[in-house]
Motif scaffolding. Sequence first.
Motif, PDB file in Angstrom:
ATOM      1  N   ASP A 234       5.349  25.454 -40.409  1.00 20.29           N
ATOM      2  CA  ASP A 234       4.221  27.213 -39.836  1.00 20.29           C
ATOM      3  C   ASP A 234       4.525  28.107 -39.915  1.00 20.29           C
TER       4      ASP A 234
ATOM      5  N   ILE B 231       1.202  32.166 -34.801  1.00 22.87           N
ATOM      6  CA  ILE B 231       1.675  31.160 -35.287  1.00 22.87           C
ATOM      7  C   ILE B 231       1.023  29.631 -36.487  1.00 22.87           C
TER       8      ILE B 231
ATOM      9  N   SER C 140      -4.368  27.269 -35.606  1.00 24.37           N
ATOM     10  CA  SER C 140      -3.440  28.529 -35.279  1.00 24.37           C
ATOM     11  C   SER C 140      -2.905  28.848 -33.745  1.00 24.37           C
TER      12      SER C 140
ATOM     13  N   HIS D  47       0.120  26.477 -38.208  1.00 23.48           N
ATOM     14  CA  HIS D  47       0.304  25.833 -38.940  1.00 23.48           C
ATOM     15  C   HIS D  47      -0.597  24.924 -39.575  1.00 23.48           C
TER      16      HIS D  47
ATOM     17  N   SER E 113       4.851  32.263 -38.603  1.00 19.87           N
ATOM     18  CA  SER E 113       4.687  33.122 -37.575  1.00 19.87           C
ATOM     19  C   SER E 113       4.566  34.612 -37.871  1.00 19.87           C
TER      20      SER E 113
END
Length: 421
Positions: free
Chosen positions: A122, A115, A99, A117, A124
Amino acid sequence: MPLFSKKGYCGKLLVFAGALVASVLLFSACGRTVNGLESGTWRATLKTESGTEIPFNFIVSDTSGRKAIWLVNAGERFRVDEIEQKGDSVNIKLPLFDSEIRAGFTSAGMSGRWIRHLADKDVSMDFTAEHGVNWRFAPSQEKPEGNVTGKWSATFTSPDGKDTTIAVGEFSQDSSRVTGTFLTTTGDYRYLEGAVSGDRLFLSTFDGSHAFLFTGKVKNNTISDGKFYAGLSSVDNWTATKDDKAMLPDAYSLTTLKKGQKKISFSFPDLEGKQVSADAPRFSNKVVIVQFLGSWCPNCMDETAYLAPFYRKYKDKGVEVVGLAYERTTDPARSKKSVEALKERFDISYPLLLTGYTPKDALTSMPALNEFKAFPTTIIIDKKGEVRKIHTGFSGPGTGGHYTEFVEEFEKLVNDLIKES
């Protein structure tokens, strides 16, 4: 860790409510310009889908022109040192959990996105931060109407009432400040920090993976109207009753082998691509610790922080450790990169194997097991290659005495097995 599974800057009271981890880490105190990542203490928030804010603190240090960030949660200081500043923006890559925070400097301070991942997408969250602020929930607290120090029997319930988790809360309160954690059968919620203000309890944590906020109303020996915010959108209800005898089932009793089974088998490649099997010569006539882990799992991180030095201490006494990594993606290159980062972070000298399975398929990969409840799970094997104990979850250093008790019990078991012929 389970498998699955008001605002106030410059004097305004800030009401937080949960979110996912991350923090844009930099912004200016009202009316003045922030010159990049200034050294000192910061306060940051992550905003959930519902608009609730999860607060946390971090410290920026500067050694010989190199910046480092320390995420602050109760007694933990978690180092972040992959930081890139370009012009009026900054990219902060959080270690281990794939992240990052991407933020820009503004006249108000700093704002951007955290964010995370995941394997297939993803996720956020909005992030803001302010330099020179060392409080977490409010610049001052109302006089506490209760003291939450002690053990609590807690129940967490999903909004639809279908999913219930039993936990034990253990807290310490000094004036209004509160630290502690919740323990569950699959692990703990790590280092929580917050306060009791009036009759309200607030606790939060952020470690690069977890972004948690707990709120509740304290009255006598109960906590009611509790909300547990996790990440972008998860919100559970919770209640608790003070109970000095509250305890969870024995962690060694939760995971078992199938009837008639005494051994496990595996064969997976290590980080160099060499196949490593349960019957390899290095494990013969040794006490073997098999760690089921994932680089995405904070409780696994805590266990790894213990097992790495444990192995260095015990490897010459006839003990081997092997880690089986279950990553959230089946992409070998991506999995290898994540596990290599874990290896480097904790200076791991025992072999780490890439199973190729995701967490949900852990049981498929190990058919001798009757069930698989959580990461981490640790299997202790004797010199004959037979499974002697299976430990589910991990109570890390954030649990205080529970961590100490685990270490003492675990090392006694290992020492006893070493002595067996």
